[in-house]
Scaffold this motif. Structure first.
Motif, PDB file in Angstrom:
ATOM      1  N   ASP A  27     -74.825  30.811   8.922  1.00 22.90           N
ATOM      2  CA  ASP A  27     -74.832  29.657   9.798  1.00 22.90           C
ATOM      3  C   ASP A  27     -73.493  28.952   9.672  1.00 22.90           C
ATOM      4  OD1 ASP A  27     -75.291  26.564  10.041  1.00 22.90           O
ATOM      5  OD2 ASP A  27     -76.911  27.480  11.180  1.00 22.90           O
ATOM      6  N   ASN A  28     -72.834  28.690  10.787  1.00 19.76           N
ATOM      7  CA  ASN A  28     -71.526  28.068  10.776  1.00 19.76           C
ATOM      8  C   ASN A  28     -71.574  26.611  11.206  1.00 19.76           C
ATOM      9  OD1 ASN A  28     -69.989  30.241   9.886  1.00 19.76           O
ATOM     10  ND2 ASN A  28     -70.168  31.185  11.893  1.00 19.76           N
ATOM     11  N   SER A  29     -72.743  25.969  11.084  1.00 21.39           N
ATOM     12  CA  SER A  29     -72.839  24.570  11.442  1.00 21.39           C
ATOM     13  C   SER A  29     -72.089  23.730  10.427  1.00 21.39           C
ATOM     14  CB  SER A  29     -74.307  24.141  11.520  1.00 21.39           C
ATOM     15  OG  SER A  29     -74.912  24.323  10.250  1.00 21.39           O
ATOM     16  N   LYS A  30     -71.749  22.522  10.828  1.00 27.18           N
ATOM     17  CA  LYS A  30     -70.984  21.636   9.963  1.00 27.18           C
ATOM     18  C   LYS A  30     -71.818  21.262   8.743  1.00 27.18           C
ATOM     19  CE  LYS A  30     -67.692  17.995  10.659  1.00 27.18           C
ATOM     20  NZ  LYS A  30     -67.185  17.018  11.591  1.00 27.18           N
ATOM     21  N   GLN A  31     -71.247  21.486   7.555  1.00 24.28           N
ATOM     22  CA  GLN A  31     -71.943  21.194   6.315  1.00 24.28           C
ATOM     23  C   GLN A  31     -71.135  20.169   5.539  1.00 24.28           C
ATOM     24  OE1 GLN A  31     -72.210  24.933   4.321  1.00 24.28           O
ATOM     25  NE2 GLN A  31     -73.627  25.799   5.778  1.00 24.28           N
ATOM     26  N   ALA A  32     -71.825  19.391   4.696  1.00 23.18           N
ATOM     27  CA  ALA A  32     -71.127  18.449   3.841  1.00 23.18           C
ATOM     28  C   ALA A  32     -70.299  19.234   2.838  1.00 23.18           C
ATOM     29  CB  ALA A  32     -72.127  17.546   3.129  1.00 23.18           C
ATOM     30  N   ALA A  33     -69.010  18.915   2.783  1.00 25.73           N
ATOM     31  CA  ALA A  33     -68.115  19.621   1.869  1.00 25.73           C
ATOM     32  C   ALA A  33     -68.309  19.096   0.456  1.00 25.73           C
ATOM     33  CB  ALA A  33     -66.683  19.421   2.324  1.00 25.73           C
ATOM     34  N   SER A  34     -68.196  20.002  -0.507  1.00 22.50           N
ATOM     35  CA  SER A  34     -68.280  19.604  -1.905  1.00 22.50           C
ATOM     36  C   SER A  34     -67.306  20.456  -2.696  1.00 22.50           C
ATOM     37  CB  SER A  34     -69.704  19.777  -2.435  1.00 22.50           C
ATOM     38  OG  SER A  34     -70.073  21.139  -2.379  1.00 22.50           O
ATOM     39  N   GLY A  35     -66.973  20.013  -3.890  1.00 22.65           N
ATOM     40  CA  GLY A  35     -66.055  20.768  -4.726  1.00 22.65           C
ATOM     41  C   GLY A  35     -64.650  20.208  -4.686  1.00 22.65           C
ATOM     42  N   ALA A  36     -63.783  20.830  -5.478  1.00 16.16           N
ATOM     43  CA  ALA A  36     -62.407  20.348  -5.612  1.00 16.16           C
ATOM     44  C   ALA A  36     -61.650  20.400  -4.293  1.00 16.16           C
ATOM     45  CB  ALA A  36     -61.687  21.161  -6.679  1.00 16.16           C
ATOM     46  N   PRO A  73     -65.882  38.636  13.508  1.00 15.55           N
ATOM     47  CA  PRO A  73     -64.844  37.624  13.309  1.00 15.55           C
ATOM     48  C   PRO A  73     -64.952  36.907  11.960  1.00 15.55           C
ATOM     49  CG  PRO A  73     -66.493  36.829  14.837  1.00 15.55           C
ATOM     50  CD  PRO A  73     -66.827  38.266  14.554  1.00 15.55           C
ATOM     51  N   TYR A  74     -66.069  37.046  11.284  1.00 15.24           N
ATOM     52  CA  TYR A  74     -66.260  36.378   9.994  1.00 15.24           C
ATOM     53  C   TYR A  74     -66.096  37.343   8.824  1.00 15.24           C
ATOM     54  CZ  TYR A  74     -68.047  32.934  13.178  1.00 15.24           C
ATOM     55  OH  TYR A  74     -68.168  32.053  14.221  1.00 15.24           O
ATOM     56  N   GLN A  75     -65.815  38.592   9.112  1.00 11.42           N
ATOM     57  CA  GLN A  75     -65.568  39.632   8.100  1.00 11.42           C
ATOM     58  C   GLN A  75     -66.669  39.697   7.044  1.00 11.42           C
ATOM     59  OE1 GLN A  75     -63.204  36.879   7.948  1.00 11.42           O
ATOM     60  NE2 GLN A  75     -61.870  37.572   9.553  1.00 11.42           N
ATOM     61  N   VAL A  76     -67.916  39.485   7.439  1.00 10.17           N
ATOM     62  CA  VAL A  76     -69.034  39.425   6.493  1.00 10.17           C
ATOM     63  C   VAL A  76     -69.172  40.689   5.649  1.00 10.17           C
ATOM     64  CG1 VAL A  76     -71.546  39.193   6.283  1.00 10.17           C
ATOM     65  CG2 VAL A  76     -70.275  37.680   7.805  1.00 10.17           C
ATOM     66  N   PRO A  77     -69.229  41.886   6.245  1.00  4.05           N
ATOM     67  CA  PRO A  77     -69.382  43.080   5.398  1.00  4.05           C
ATOM     68  C   PRO A  77     -68.225  43.249   4.405  1.00  4.05           C
ATOM     69  CG  PRO A  77     -69.831  43.626   7.691  1.00  4.05           C
ATOM     70  CD  PRO A  77     -69.260  42.243   7.667  1.00  4.05           C
ATOM     71  N   LEU A  78     -66.998  42.979   4.845  1.00  2.30           N
ATOM     72  CA  LEU A  78     -65.838  43.108   3.962  1.00  2.30           C
ATOM     73  C   LEU A  78     -65.916  42.104   2.814  1.00  2.30           C
ATOM     74  CD1 LEU A  78     -63.075  44.241   3.220  1.00  2.30           C
ATOM     75  CD2 LEU A  78     -62.072  42.615   4.841  1.00  2.30           C
ATOM     76  N   LYS A  79     -66.261  40.856   3.119  1.00  2.00           N
ATOM     77  CA  LYS A  79     -66.367  39.831   2.074  1.00  2.00           C
ATOM     78  C   LYS A  79     -67.466  40.169   1.070  1.00  2.00           C
ATOM     79  CE  LYS A  79     -64.565  36.011   4.805  1.00  2.00           C
ATOM     80  NZ  LYS A  79     -64.873  34.700   5.415  1.00  2.00           N
ATOM     81  N   ARG A  95     -66.815  28.378  16.995  1.00  4.06           N
ATOM     82  CA  ARG A  95     -67.971  29.201  17.343  1.00  4.06           C
ATOM     83  C   ARG A  95     -67.529  30.191  18.412  1.00  4.06           C
ATOM     84  NH1 ARG A  95     -73.003  28.500  16.291  1.00  4.06           N
ATOM     85  NH2 ARG A  95     -73.673  29.181  18.320  1.00  4.06           N
ATOM     86  N   CYS A  96     -67.882  31.426  18.201  1.00  4.87           N
ATOM     87  CA  CYS A  96     -67.580  32.430  19.210  1.00  4.87           C
ATOM     88  C   CYS A  96     -68.900  32.952  19.784  1.00  4.87           C
ATOM     89  CB  CYS A  96     -66.733  33.556  18.628  1.00  4.87           C
ATOM     90  SG  CYS A  96     -67.594  34.622  17.479  1.00  4.87           S
ATOM     91  N   ALA A  97     -68.800  33.719  20.846  1.00  6.96           N
ATOM     92  CA  ALA A  97     -70.008  34.248  21.483  1.00  6.96           C
ATOM     93  C   ALA A  97     -70.817  35.108  20.525  1.00  6.96           C
ATOM     94  CB  ALA A  97     -69.627  35.041  22.724  1.00  6.96           C
ATOM     95  N   ARG A  98     -70.179  35.724  19.550  1.00  5.44           N
ATOM     96  CA  ARG A  98     -70.894  36.556  18.581  1.00  5.44           C
ATOM     97  C   ARG A  98     -71.833  35.716  17.702  1.00  5.44           C
ATOM     98  NH1 ARG A  98     -69.989  41.234  20.007  1.00  5.44           N
ATOM     99  NH2 ARG A  98     -67.923  42.100  20.237  1.00  5.44           N
ATOM    100  N   ASP A  99     -71.626  34.409  17.656  1.00  2.00           N
ATOM    101  CA  ASP A  99     -72.552  33.548  16.911  1.00  2.00           C
ATOM    102  C   ASP A  99     -73.922  33.515  17.577  1.00  2.00           C
ATOM    103  OD1 ASP A  99     -70.543  32.888  15.120  1.00  2.00           O
ATOM    104  OD2 ASP A  99     -70.007  31.052  16.194  1.00  2.00           O
ATOM    105  N   ASP A 100     -73.950  33.696  18.889  1.00  2.00           N
ATOM    106  CA  ASP A 100     -75.195  33.606  19.644  1.00  2.00           C
ATOM    107  C   ASP A 100     -75.762  34.963  20.047  1.00  2.00           C
ATOM    108  OD1 ASP A 100     -75.080  30.786  19.578  1.00  2.00           O
ATOM    109  OD2 ASP A 100     -73.647  30.817  21.236  1.00  2.00           O
ATOM    110  N   TYR A 101     -74.905  35.994  20.071  1.00  2.00           N
ATOM    111  CA  TYR A 101     -75.334  37.320  20.506  1.00  2.00           C
ATOM    112  C   TYR A 101     -74.834  38.367  19.516  1.00  2.00           C
ATOM    113  CZ  TYR A 101     -75.799  34.677  24.795  1.00  2.00           C
ATOM    114  OH  TYR A 101     -76.130  33.730  25.709  1.00  2.00           O
ATOM    115  N   SER A 102     -75.719  39.228  19.054  1.00  2.00           N
ATOM    116  CA  SER A 102     -75.321  40.252  18.093  1.00  2.00           C
ATOM    117  C   SER A 102     -75.159  41.619  18.736  1.00  2.00           C
ATOM    118  CB  SER A 102     -76.337  40.335  16.954  1.00  2.00           C
ATOM    119  OG  SER A 102     -77.599  40.688  17.467  1.00  2.00           O
ATOM    120  N   GLU A 103     -75.517  41.740  19.994  1.00  3.87           N
ATOM    121  CA  GLU A 103     -75.364  43.024  20.676  1.00  3.87           C
ATOM    122  C   GLU A 103     -75.065  42.784  22.137  1.00  3.87           C
ATOM    123  OE1 GLU A 103     -79.930  44.220  21.631  1.00  3.87           O
ATOM    124  OE2 GLU A 103     -79.239  44.524  19.581  1.00  3.87           O
TER     125      GLU A 103
END
Length: 106
Positions: free
Chosen positions: A1-10, A64-70, A26-34
């Motif tokens: 989920d790429n919604s705005k979150q409260a930032a924490s940490g240094a 665009p978020y490189q999830v598998p690589l990360k 947000r890109c279209a891939r956020d709403d559609y996976s195929e």
């Protein structure tokens, strides 16, 4: 989920306030996976010829978020590193540029 979150940490204590107030891209891939995303200039018909040794769909943009690589990098590093804490950039210039833009005041 790429919604705005409260930032924490240094990093959130050091980052510029206007950066912390930005909404994530947000890109279209956020709403559609195929399917074909015509606004992304994807080729709906595939490449003109398809060599048998190519397994990846060349007519689509990568994640665009490189999830598998990360995930693979975090697993390789170990030490309970979370993939959400891994940054992947297009070379060191991009990483340095982003650090300067986020943490340095012009």
């Amino acid at each position: 989920d790429n919604s705005k979150q409260a930032a924490s940490g240094a990093a959130s204590r050091l980052a510029r306030k206007n950066i912390l107030e930005l909404a994530p891209y947000r890109c279209a891939r956020d709403d559609y996976s195929e399917g074909v995303l015509l606004d992304a200039n994807e080729n709906a018909f595939g490449p003109p010829t398809r060599p048998e040794h190519i397994k990846d769909p060349l007519e689509r943009y990568p994640d665009p978020y490189q999830v598998p690589l990360k995930q693979k990098l975090a697993a390789h590093r170990g030490n309970e590193l979370e993939s959400s804490n891994v940054f992947v950039g297009v070379g060191s210039d991009e990483a340095i540029d982003l650090l300067m833009r986020i943490f340095c005041v012009p």
